[in-house]
Write an enzyme that holds these catalytic residues in place. Structure first.
Site, PDB file in Angstrom:
ATOM      1  CE1 TYR A 152      -3.752   2.485   0.813  1.00 50.48           C
ATOM      2  CE2 TYR A 152      -2.254   3.311   2.503  1.00 50.48           C
ATOM      3  CZ  TYR A 152      -3.400   3.457   1.738  1.00 50.48           C
ATOM      4  OH  TYR A 152      -4.195   4.578   1.901  1.00 50.48           O
ATOM      5  CE  LYS A 156      -3.283   5.215  -1.987  1.00 48.81           C
ATOM      6  NZ  LYS A 156      -4.436   6.001  -2.465  1.00 48.81           N
TER       7      LYS A 156
HETATM    8  N1  LIG Z   1      -9.418   6.412   5.399  1.00 43.74           N
HETATM    9  C1  LIG Z   1      -8.170   6.683   5.685  1.00 43.74           C
HETATM   10  O1  LIG Z   1      -7.784   6.692   6.870  1.00 43.74           O
HETATM   11  C2  LIG Z   1      -7.191   7.040   4.606  1.00 43.74           C
HETATM   12  C3  LIG Z   1      -5.893   7.399   4.981  1.00 43.74           C
HETATM   13  C4  LIG Z   1      -4.974   7.760   4.004  1.00 43.74           C
HETATM   14  C5  LIG Z   1      -5.349   7.741   2.672  1.00 43.74           C
HETATM   15  N2  LIG Z   1      -6.610   7.363   2.311  1.00 43.74           N
HETATM   16  C6  LIG Z   1      -6.929   7.339   0.880  1.00 43.74           C
HETATM   17  O2  LIG Z   1      -8.151   8.013   0.639  1.00 43.74           O
HETATM   18  C7  LIG Z   1      -8.835   7.434  -0.476  1.00 43.74           C
HETATM   19  C8  LIG Z   1     -10.269   7.142  -0.093  1.00 43.74           C
HETATM   20  O3  LIG Z   1     -10.247   6.204   0.980  1.00 43.74           O
HETATM   21  P1  LIG Z   1     -11.526   5.895   1.890  1.00 43.74           P
HETATM   22  O4  LIG Z   1     -11.052   5.919   3.282  1.00 43.74           O
HETATM   23  O5  LIG Z   1     -12.678   6.712   1.474  1.00 43.74           O
HETATM   24  O6  LIG Z   1     -11.766   4.357   1.494  1.00 43.74           O
HETATM   25  P2  LIG Z   1     -13.123   3.536   1.349  1.00 43.74           P
HETATM   26  O7  LIG Z   1     -14.130   4.036   2.313  1.00 43.74           O
HETATM   27  O8  LIG Z   1     -12.734   2.097   1.403  1.00 43.74           O
HETATM   28  O9  LIG Z   1     -13.618   3.910  -0.124  1.00 43.74           O
HETATM   29  C9  LIG Z   1     -12.835   3.567  -1.231  1.00 43.74           C
HETATM   30  C10 LIG Z   1     -13.600   3.804  -2.502  1.00 43.74           C
HETATM   31  O10 LIG Z   1     -12.837   3.266  -3.598  1.00 43.74           O
HETATM   32  C11 LIG Z   1     -13.670   2.378  -4.340  1.00 43.74           C
HETATM   33  N3  LIG Z   1     -12.932   1.262  -4.951  1.00 43.74           N
HETATM   34  C12 LIG Z   1     -12.101   0.392  -4.349  1.00 43.74           C
HETATM   35  N4  LIG Z   1     -11.705  -0.552  -5.214  1.00 43.74           N
HETATM   36  C13 LIG Z   1     -12.294  -0.268  -6.398  1.00 43.74           C
HETATM   37  C14 LIG Z   1     -12.295  -0.893  -7.672  1.00 43.74           C
HETATM   38  N5  LIG Z   1     -11.623  -2.013  -7.915  1.00 43.74           N
HETATM   39  N6  LIG Z   1     -13.004  -0.324  -8.647  1.00 43.74           N
HETATM   40  C15 LIG Z   1     -13.732   0.789  -8.427  1.00 43.74           C
HETATM   41  N7  LIG Z   1     -13.793   1.423  -7.241  1.00 43.74           N
HETATM   42  C16 LIG Z   1     -13.081   0.888  -6.244  1.00 43.74           C
HETATM   43  C17 LIG Z   1     -14.648   1.831  -3.318  1.00 43.74           C
HETATM   44  O11 LIG Z   1     -15.754   1.235  -3.944  1.00 43.74           O
HETATM   45  P3  LIG Z   1     -16.654   0.175  -3.117  1.00 43.74           P
HETATM   46  O12 LIG Z   1     -17.326   0.985  -2.043  1.00 43.74           O
HETATM   47  O13 LIG Z   1     -17.591  -0.408  -4.107  1.00 43.74           O
HETATM   48  O14 LIG Z   1     -15.687  -0.827  -2.548  1.00 43.74           O
HETATM   49  C18 LIG Z   1     -14.958   3.083  -2.517  1.00 43.74           C
HETATM   50  O15 LIG Z   1     -15.911   3.877  -3.172  1.00 43.74           O
HETATM   51  C19 LIG Z   1      -8.020   6.203  -0.872  1.00 43.74           C
HETATM   52  O16 LIG Z   1      -7.236   6.484  -1.999  1.00 43.74           O
HETATM   53  C20 LIG Z   1      -7.151   5.938   0.336  1.00 43.74           C
HETATM   54  O17 LIG Z   1      -5.937   5.302  -0.009  1.00 43.74           O
HETATM   55  C21 LIG Z   1      -7.545   7.012   3.241  1.00 43.74           C
END
Ligand SMILES: NC(=O)c1ccc[n+]([C@@H]2O[C@H](COP(=O)([O-])OP(=O)(O)OC[C@H]3O[C@@H](n4cnc5c(N)ncnc54)[C@H](OP(=O)(O)O)[C@@H]3O)[C@@H](O)[C@H]2O)c1
Length: 259
Positions: A152, A156
């Site tokens: 991961y 990133k």
């Molecule tokens: N949350 C954190 O603490 C955190 C920290 C650092 C960085 N980030 C970054 O922020 C971004 C958003 O994260 P989040 O926390 O909102 O994550 P999340 O709640 O898991 O949402 C991720 C989104 O990406 C979609 N996705 C995943 N795999 C996919 C695929 N194969 N095809 C199409 N869509 C796909 C998911 O669709 P489904 O709902 O259908 O699975 C969901 O809409 C990410 O890039 C993550 O790396 C998050």
């Protein structure tokens, strides 16, 4: 009013950003992995203009997504938000590439290359990119080779490298990367310590604000402030190696644009 495309907007920060931007009076096109998730996205984001469907673990579906997006015209802003964190180590997409690499690194690359160029690009990274490999040794040589285990953190870091490469190559585009913090989405988990609101306000600000601090390029933000990122992301040799490797894997060139 700006027109914004957000990948991975069925849930989490993508969905929250979409709702916030619509509330501010902007036009948002959503993206989801399947018809079922698209219906969910539309229900969760009332007022969205449309939703496009593609499973980003598939290179071919991601290429098709670029065409579908281009068919809707030009977007002012694209937020590369979709991401995965915990996938089984051997999880692969349609072409056999590791899911985490395809979704987190190659999808933003392909969409950046093939979509009509917007005015602003935002790439969701993470503080975990600091542990990524700047040697890029884990990237497979092409679509047929499996390469080493891509983490991961590696992916990133790729997002920061791509963001900085776009900023360097396309002077007319504001291209920036964001660390949203560890926030309680499905990915972050219920016990995540950071503020959820702060997890998407930076993307929204970078997308549409005329604040001179948001009208910049080649920066890495955390909670609307510049934050430390791996200096390798600014290294032209690292950027070029990343772009060449992505081209070898995806067969999509960085300066290509599909009508
Ligand atoms: N949350 C954190 O603490 C955190 C920290 C650092 C960085 N980030 C970054 O922020 C971004 C958003 O994260 P989040 O926390 O909102 O994550 P999340 O709640 O898991 O949402 C991720 C989104 O990406 C979609 N996705 C995943 N795999 C996919 C695929 N194969 N095809 C199409 N869509 C796909 C998911 O669709 P489904 O709902 O259908 O699975 C969901 O809409 C990410 O890039 C993550 O790396 C998050």
């Amino acid at each position: 009013m700006a027109r914004i495309f957000i990948t991975g907007s069925a849930d989490g920060l993508g969905q929250l950003s979409a709702n916030a931007l619509i509330k501010l009076g902007h036009q948002v096109v959503l993206h989801a992995r399947s018809e079922e998730r698209a219906q969910h996205a539309l229900k969760q984001v009332p007022g969205a203009e449309d939703v496009l469907i593609a499973d980003l673990s598939s290179i071919e579906e991601t290429k098709a997504l670029a065409s579908k997006a281009n068919a809707l015209g030009i977007f002012d802003v694209v937020i590369h938000n979709a991401g995965v964190y915990q996938v089984p180590r051997n999880s692969v997409g349609a072409e056999g590439l590791p899911t985490i690499l395809a979704v987190n690194s190659l999808a933003p690359y392909i969409l950046t290359c093939l979509m009509h160029k917007p005015e602003r690009l935002i790439y969701l990274s993470s503080g975990m990119h600091l542990q990524g490999d700047p040697g890029l040794d884990n990237l497979p040589a092409d679509i047929h080779s499996r390469g080493n285990h891509v983490t991961y953190s590696d992916t990133k870091l790729h997002d920061v490298i791509l963001s900085m490469a776009v900023a360097r190559r396309y002077k007319s585009i504001f291209s920036n990367a964001v660390d949203p913090g560890w926030v309680p989405t499905r990915m972050g988990g219920a016990g995540a310590p950071d503020n959820l609101e702060k997890g998407f306000e930076t993307q929204v600000w970078l997308a549409v604000s005329n604040d001179p601090k948001a009208c910049v390029s080649g920066q890495y933000f955390h909670h609307k402030r510049h934050a430390h990122y791996l200096p390798a992301a600014d290294d032209v040799a690292v950027q070029e190696k990343f772009l060449v490797r992505c081209k070898q894997i995806t067969q999509v060139g960085f300066d290509e644009e599909k009508a």
